[in-house]
Write an enzyme that holds these catalytic residues in place. Structure first.
Site, PDB file in Angstrom:
ATOM      1  N   CYS A  87       0.844  -1.209   0.000  1.00 20.48           N
ATOM      2  CA  CYS A  87       0.000   0.000   0.000  1.00 20.48           C
ATOM      3  C   CYS A  87       0.870   1.247   0.000  1.00 20.48           C
ATOM      4  O   CYS A  87       0.354   2.351   0.164  1.00 20.48           O
ATOM      5  CB  CYS A  87      -0.953  -0.001   1.189  1.00 20.48           C
ATOM      6  SG  CYS A  87      -0.105  -0.096   2.762  1.00 20.48           S
ATOM      7  N   GLU A 123      -2.092   1.191  -4.541  1.00 24.50           N
ATOM      8  CA  GLU A 123      -1.816  -0.168  -4.049  1.00 24.50           C
ATOM      9  C   GLU A 123      -1.217  -0.966  -5.211  1.00 24.50           C
ATOM     10  O   GLU A 123      -1.734  -0.906  -6.327  1.00 24.50           O
ATOM     11  CB  GLU A 123      -3.135  -0.798  -3.580  1.00 24.50           C
ATOM     12  CG  GLU A 123      -3.030  -2.183  -3.033  1.00 24.50           C
ATOM     13  CD  GLU A 123      -3.152  -2.222  -1.506  1.00 24.50           C
ATOM     14  OE1 GLU A 123      -3.496  -1.198  -0.898  1.00 24.50           O
ATOM     15  OE2 GLU A 123      -2.886  -3.299  -0.957  1.00 24.50           O
TER      16      GLU A 123
END
Ligand SMILES: C[S@@+](CC[C@H](N)C(=O)[O-])C[C@H]1O[C@@H](n2cnc3c(N)ncnc32)[C@H](O)[C@@H]1O
Length: 365
Positions: A322, A356
């Site tokens: 992330c 992400e």
């Protein structure tokens, strides 16, 4: 998305069209990772609105009235009437919850935040108070009976639950349904449809499987579906409530080839290196595993050195990240032993600069 707060709200900061956001994100990732990957990026689109199944709002008090609020981009409080990125269950309950709270002064006083978690079979709202919630227990019982959702109230050191507060989710992974229960206090992926795409992608990336080791496994979000590809799986995670859920999720899905253990990444690495023994690994024969794959989905800080050192010895790495900056740092190390063979961008956080990524690496040395 035609949200009136777009551009002011500190959550949704990108005012570009979806197509422009997509191009911007691909360009950023291409530039950051040009040293490691020159192939195509698989880009997984998200819905532009209604995609968030968990959300937190502040509560704004003014002239004896309350409204939801967010932080603005200038970090000041921004009162809001609605939010377009939350899913239908949350957006439907938001005004009704506020209206019902306003009917009871005791529920309004010292309320500073509301969190929502929606899933296939549930909707849970958590009210956050700067006063002991035991003092408004009867009021909370009353409001829950009107709202008919799972209600949690929290104040410092106290948590009260009303109605059914279990969070039950069903995910469709490559056409098969998996059931999960999740904890309201532990990590939950915020974008359900993107989560299904990420897990399906990771499962499809597995080839030549023997055993899997997974770190940062949460409640078994990836672990349960991907375990079907492996003979045995060892999965670890630091959060006790997540591991408790992971064990239940194994039972729910009749999966019996996974050992879950509550260990930090540093702890499982020292156990693997035979530096320390852990009671929490009792009954687990670490020497019996032949790890063909490692799966990591670390927090924003990325993987620590001992983990990278361990990963460098495993043939196949599936890395979900992330934070592109820590992924880039980690790839500096991993690229000494591995090459990138797949690179995906999962647009979990539409209208934000967050990206992400999913990377598959194969060992070359
Ligand atoms: C990005 S989340 C991913 C969780 C899971 N893979 C999922 O999809 O739900 C990162 C997870 O790492 C866990 N975590 C944070 N620091 C850790 C550490 N030092 N060692 C092990 N797990 C950690 C968190 O509790 C969280 O569950």
């Amino acid at each position: 998305m035609d949200c009136r707060y777009l551009g002011d709200c500190g959550s949704c900061v990108l005012t570009l069209s979806y197509c422009e956001q997509k191009q911007l994100k691909i360009a950023k990732i291409r530039e950051l990772f040009s040293k490691f990957w020159s192939g195509e990026f698989e880009f997984f689109d998200s819905d532009e609105s209604g995609f968030r199944s968990r959300a937190e709002f502040g509560i704004w008090h003014e002239n004896n009235d309350i409204s939801y609020c967010m932080r603005s981009q200038q970090n000041i409080k921004l009162p809001i009437q609605s939010c377009q990125i939350v899913d239908t269950k949350i957006s439907n309950i938001m005004p009704y919850l506020l209206k019902t709270i306003k009917e009871d002064k005791a529920l309004v006083e010292r309320l500073f935040g509301v969190e929502f978690i929606s899933s296939a079979n549930s909707l849970v709202a958590t009210l956050l108070y700067h006063k002991d919630v035991n003092s408004i227990k009867d009021n909370l019982v009353n409001i829950q009976s009107k709202l008919r959702i799972g209600l949690i109230a929290r104040s410092r050191g106290v948590k009260l639950e009303f109605g059914d507060t279990k969070i039950n989710e069903i995910l469709n992974i490559n056409g098969r349904e998996f059931s999960y229960i999740m904890s309201d206090t532990a990590f939950i992926q915020p974008n359900k449809k993107m989560n299904e795409k990420m897990i399906s992608w990771a499962v499809n990336a597995v080839e030549n499987a023997a055993d899997l080791i997974e770190l940062y496994c949460g409640h078994g979000n990836f672990t349960i579906p991907i375990s079907l590809k492996f003979q045995k799986v060892l999965a670890t995670e630091i959060s006790k409530s997540s591991i408790d859920m992971a064990l239940k999720n194994c039972q729910l899905n009749s999966v019996n080839n996974i050992k879950f253990a509550r260990l930090s990444a540093a702890e499982i690495m020292s156990a693997m290196a035979k530096e320390r023994e852990f009671e929490r690994l009792r009954g687990v024969d670490l020497d019996s595993y032949i790890f063909s794959h490692i799966l990591v989905d670390p927090p924003r800080a990325g993987c620590e050195d001992s983990v990278l050192d361990f990963m460098s010895k495993i043939d196949n790495i599936i890395y979900i990240s992330c934070n592109p900056l820590t992924l880039q740092n980690n790839l500096e190390i991993l690229s000494q032993t591995h090459k990138v063979v797949k690179f995906a961008i999962f647009d979990q956080f539409v209208h934000t600069n967050h990206i992400e990524c999913g990377v598959v690496l194969k060992r070359i040395k």
